[in-house]
Scaffold this motif. Structure first.
Motif, PDB file in Angstrom:
ATOM      1  N   GLU A  18     -24.620   2.591  61.179  1.00 58.88           N
ATOM      2  CA  GLU A  18     -25.308   3.240  60.075  1.00 58.88           C
ATOM      3  C   GLU A  18     -26.419   4.160  60.559  1.00 58.88           C
ATOM      4  O   GLU A  18     -26.636   5.231  60.018  1.00 58.88           O
ATOM      5  CB  GLU A  18     -25.896   2.183  59.134  1.00 58.88           C
ATOM      6  CG  GLU A  18     -24.854   1.507  58.280  1.00 58.88           C
ATOM      7  CD  GLU A  18     -24.127   2.499  57.388  1.00 58.88           C
ATOM      8  OE1 GLU A  18     -24.788   3.314  56.726  1.00 58.88           O
ATOM      9  OE2 GLU A  18     -22.895   2.486  57.384  1.00 58.88           O
ATOM     10  N   SER A  19     -27.141   3.739  61.600  1.00 58.98           N
ATOM     11  CA  SER A  19     -28.264   4.543  62.076  1.00 58.98           C
ATOM     12  C   SER A  19     -27.798   5.883  62.623  1.00 58.98           C
ATOM     13  O   SER A  19     -28.546   6.858  62.625  1.00 58.98           O
ATOM     14  CB  SER A  19     -29.035   3.779  63.160  1.00 58.98           C
ATOM     15  OG  SER A  19     -28.237   3.589  64.312  1.00 58.98           O
ATOM     16  N   ARG A  20     -26.545   5.966  63.087  1.00 59.57           N
ATOM     17  CA  ARG A  20     -26.003   7.237  63.565  1.00 59.57           C
ATOM     18  C   ARG A  20     -25.593   8.119  62.395  1.00 59.57           C
ATOM     19  O   ARG A  20     -25.710   9.334  62.452  1.00 59.57           O
ATOM     20  CB  ARG A  20     -24.785   6.983  64.462  1.00 59.57           C
ATOM     21  CG  ARG A  20     -25.115   6.280  65.763  1.00 59.57           C
ATOM     22  CD  ARG A  20     -23.862   6.028  66.568  1.00 59.57           C
ATOM     23  NE  ARG A  20     -23.163   7.266  66.874  1.00 59.57           N
ATOM     24  CZ  ARG A  20     -21.948   7.309  67.412  1.00 59.57           C
ATOM     25  NH1 ARG A  20     -21.304   6.189  67.680  1.00 59.57           N
ATOM     26  NH2 ARG A  20     -21.379   8.461  67.666  1.00 59.57           N
ATOM     27  N   THR A  58     -19.752   5.412  55.768  1.00 57.85           N
ATOM     28  CA  THR A  58     -19.624   6.503  56.734  1.00 57.85           C
ATOM     29  C   THR A  58     -20.590   7.623  56.392  1.00 57.85           C
ATOM     30  O   THR A  58     -21.751   7.382  56.151  1.00 57.85           O
ATOM     31  CB  THR A  58     -18.174   7.021  56.778  1.00 57.85           C
ATOM     32  OG1 THR A  58     -17.780   7.429  55.481  1.00 57.85           O
ATOM     33  CG2 THR A  58     -17.222   5.950  57.277  1.00 57.85           C
ATOM     34  N   THR A  59     -20.095   8.893  56.347  1.00 60.86           N
ATOM     35  CA  THR A  59     -20.960  10.049  56.183  1.00 60.86           C
ATOM     36  C   THR A  59     -21.821   9.956  54.930  1.00 60.86           C
ATOM     37  O   THR A  59     -21.352   9.601  53.867  1.00 60.86           O
ATOM     38  CB  THR A  59     -20.112  11.330  56.113  1.00 60.86           C
ATOM     39  OG1 THR A  59     -19.286  11.369  57.264  1.00 60.86           O
ATOM     40  CG2 THR A  59     -21.002  12.555  56.084  1.00 60.86           C
ATOM     41  N   VAL A  60     -23.087  10.323  55.051  1.00 63.77           N
ATOM     42  CA  VAL A  60     -24.045  10.118  53.975  1.00 63.77           C
ATOM     43  C   VAL A  60     -24.718  11.422  53.589  1.00 63.77           C
ATOM     44  O   VAL A  60     -25.090  12.215  54.438  1.00 63.77           O
ATOM     45  CB  VAL A  60     -25.135   9.114  54.418  1.00 63.77           C
ATOM     46  CG1 VAL A  60     -26.112   8.864  53.287  1.00 63.77           C
ATOM     47  CG2 VAL A  60     -24.514   7.812  54.878  1.00 63.77           C
ATOM     48  N   LEU A 106     -25.723   9.224  49.111  1.00 65.97           N
ATOM     49  CA  LEU A 106     -24.345   9.328  48.650  1.00 65.97           C
ATOM     50  C   LEU A 106     -23.402   9.227  49.839  1.00 65.97           C
ATOM     51  O   LEU A 106     -23.469  10.027  50.760  1.00 65.97           O
ATOM     52  CB  LEU A 106     -24.130  10.657  47.928  1.00 65.97           C
ATOM     53  CG  LEU A 106     -24.953  10.860  46.658  1.00 65.97           C
ATOM     54  CD1 LEU A 106     -24.831  12.292  46.164  1.00 65.97           C
ATOM     55  CD2 LEU A 106     -24.521   9.881  45.579  1.00 65.97           C
ATOM     56  N   GLY A 107     -22.538   8.214  49.839  1.00 66.63           N
ATOM     57  CA  GLY A 107     -21.560   8.056  50.903  1.00 66.63           C
ATOM     58  C   GLY A 107     -21.870   6.958  51.893  1.00 66.63           C
ATOM     59  O   GLY A 107     -21.099   6.728  52.821  1.00 66.63           O
ATOM     60  N   GLY A 108     -22.970   6.237  51.738  1.00 64.15           N
ATOM     61  CA  GLY A 108     -23.292   5.179  52.692  1.00 64.15           C
ATOM     62  C   GLY A 108     -24.651   4.575  52.451  1.00 64.15           C
ATOM     63  O   GLY A 108     -25.178   4.606  51.342  1.00 64.15           O
ATOM     64  N   SER A 109     -25.251   4.032  53.512  1.00 64.97           N
ATOM     65  CA  SER A 109     -26.559   3.397  53.409  1.00 64.97           C
ATOM     66  C   SER A 109     -27.367   3.717  54.655  1.00 64.97           C
ATOM     67  O   SER A 109     -26.874   4.363  55.584  1.00 64.97           O
ATOM     68  CB  SER A 109     -26.415   1.878  53.234  1.00 64.97           C
ATOM     69  OG  SER A 109     -25.890   1.286  54.411  1.00 64.97           O
ATOM     70  N   ASP A 110     -28.601   3.259  54.677  1.00 62.49           N
ATOM     71  CA  ASP A 110     -29.510   3.516  55.791  1.00 62.49           C
ATOM     72  C   ASP A 110     -30.163   2.196  56.194  1.00 62.49           C
ATOM     73  O   ASP A 110     -31.029   1.690  55.483  1.00 62.49           O
ATOM     74  CB  ASP A 110     -30.566   4.535  55.353  1.00 62.49           C
ATOM     75  CG  ASP A 110     -31.562   4.867  56.454  1.00 62.49           C
ATOM     76  OD1 ASP A 110     -31.543   4.185  57.497  1.00 62.49           O
ATOM     77  OD2 ASP A 110     -32.350   5.804  56.269  1.00 62.49           O
TER      78      ASP A 110
END
Length: 418
Positions: A25-27, A77-79, A250-254
């Protein structure tokens, strides 16, 4: 004692999984887009808005879906990362735009308990809402006329009306083509005067979209603008950081925005983001078991059934005479001595401290709990049993808990904020 090595191995595997997930996620979150945030400072305006939020909430709860669902896993994935505008911890907005070649900027209330995209028309703004921005179809080269009527009737019997239109919708760096939305040409006076938003972006399931209009989330996914059907919300309630209201991803998390691993639970009814809560306690007093809860970022407070509210108010030392405009005022000097409230969801405890569920508006402290009903029993406008039994997790809950919504697998993930 023989089970200790197995337990240690299990804990190690869980830790490795969490670290691996956080690394991935960090990437990915670094690809996100961020917008500027602001905060409302008019306290009188804020306190007056709570009643109107309840009326909107009653309207939203009326078409509850009866479909059931269960799911098992999730990945991100992509955020795309959109910053939130914080209206003094009571309403959160994103900036967006309509039309081409020049995008017409507007501010949209983020609402997880509706599924439509709405915006004031420029004509309505000129006539009734001068301090707001509106959409002018004549200034857009990609406008497509639809003309179908759109209407929402609130519990107050006031009506919001408009027509459906289609155009390019811009959200941060995302350019969504052929998005159909409601162009509002008439709305309740209070909705305009007591709010900062120029429209609403609904992030609920398509099952609750009025007029069968394709939702912004579905359109974003279909056009390949995000890789996964996921969005996440991080709400900032730090009064000393007025410009930062949080982020919509949108598309993931952090993973830098929450601690530990996300706890996932299935959506119990498709339509709203509705889940089953194992238990809620205040002190040693149980408030509910296996109750239903809806996530609604368009509502500031946590809305609870009357029996639960009476217990909460008693524990907080609140009397019915402390009620004003549908909310309960509490002595700010007592806040540090108030009990914690614990929500057990997915076999994990999520704790709200007094600082999480009490609003402090320059010395006026307001409880973060209320009800849709008149809990004195003198009058109720509730036509549905669901209104009396369901919990609604508003911004008070989001302010303490990072929340991920998977509209593909029908899951909600939660973790304490950092």
């Amino acid at each position: 004692m023989q089970s200790s090595p197995k337990l240690a191995l299990a804990l190690t595997l869980v830790l490795i999984w969490c670290l691996a997930q956080s690394h991935v996620e960090s990437r990915r979150w670094r690809k996100s887009v961020q917008l500027k945030l602001h905060r409302e400072t008019n306290h009188t305006k804020i306190l007056s808005s709570f009643h109107n939020q309840k009326l909107r909430l009653k309207e939203k709860l009326s078409p509850t879906s009866d479909l059931a669902i269960s799911s098992v896993s999730v990945y991100q994935t992509t955020v795309s990362k959109e910053n939130l505008i914080n209206s003094h911890n009571t309403e959160y907005y994103v900036t967006a735009g309509f039309g081409t070649p020049k995008s017409q900027p507007v501010t949209l209330l983020v609402d997880t308990a509706s599924a439509n995209l709405l915006v004031y028309s420029s004509e309505f703004v000129k006539q009734s809402c001068l301090h707001h921005d509106g959409y002018n179809s004549s200034e857009s080269q990609t406008y497509q006329a639809n003309g179908s009527p759109f209407q929402i009737q609130f519990a107050s019997q006031e009506i919001l009306t408009g027509i459906l239109s289609t155009d390019t919708f811009t959200l941060g760096d995302l350019v969504i083509k052929n998005q159909t939305f409601a162009e509002i040409n008439s709305a309740p006076t209070d909705m305009c005067k007591r709010s900062n938003f120029d429209g609403i972006i609904g992030l609920g399931f398509s099952e609750i979209a009025l007029n069968g209009v394709e939702t912004p989330l579905d359109n974003i996914l279909e056009q390949g603008l995000i890789d996964e059907p996921i969005f996440s919300l991080y709400v900032n309630r730090n009064a000393s950081d007025a410009s930062n209201g949080g982020v919509l991803l949108l598309g993931g998390s952090d993973p830098t925005l929450y601690s530990g691993c996300l706890t996932y639970v299935p959506v119990s009814k498709v339509g709203f983001w509705q889940i089953t809560v194992g238990q809620v306690e205040i002190g040693s007093k149980k408030l509910c078991s296996n109750c239903q809860a809806i996530f609604d970022m368009g509502t500031s407070l946590i809305i609870v059934p009357c029996p639960a509210l009476k217990i909460i108010n008693k524990k907080l030392g609140i009397k019915e005479t402390d009620r004003k405009d549908g909310v309960y005022i509490i002595d700010c000097k007592k806040v540090s001595h108030l009990p914690k409230i614990v929500f057990n969801i997915g076999w994990k405890d999520f704790t709200l401290n007094p600082s999480d569920y009490i609003f402090n508006y320059s010395g006026t402290c307001v409880s973060g709990f209320s009800s849709l009903s008149d809990c004195n029993g003198t009058q109720t406008n509730d036509d549905s049993e669901d209104l009396n039994n369901i919990w609604v997790f508003g911004d008070v809950f989001f302010g303490a808990i990072f929340t991920l919504f998977d509209f593909g697998l029908k899951l909600v993930g939660m973790a304490p904020k950092v």
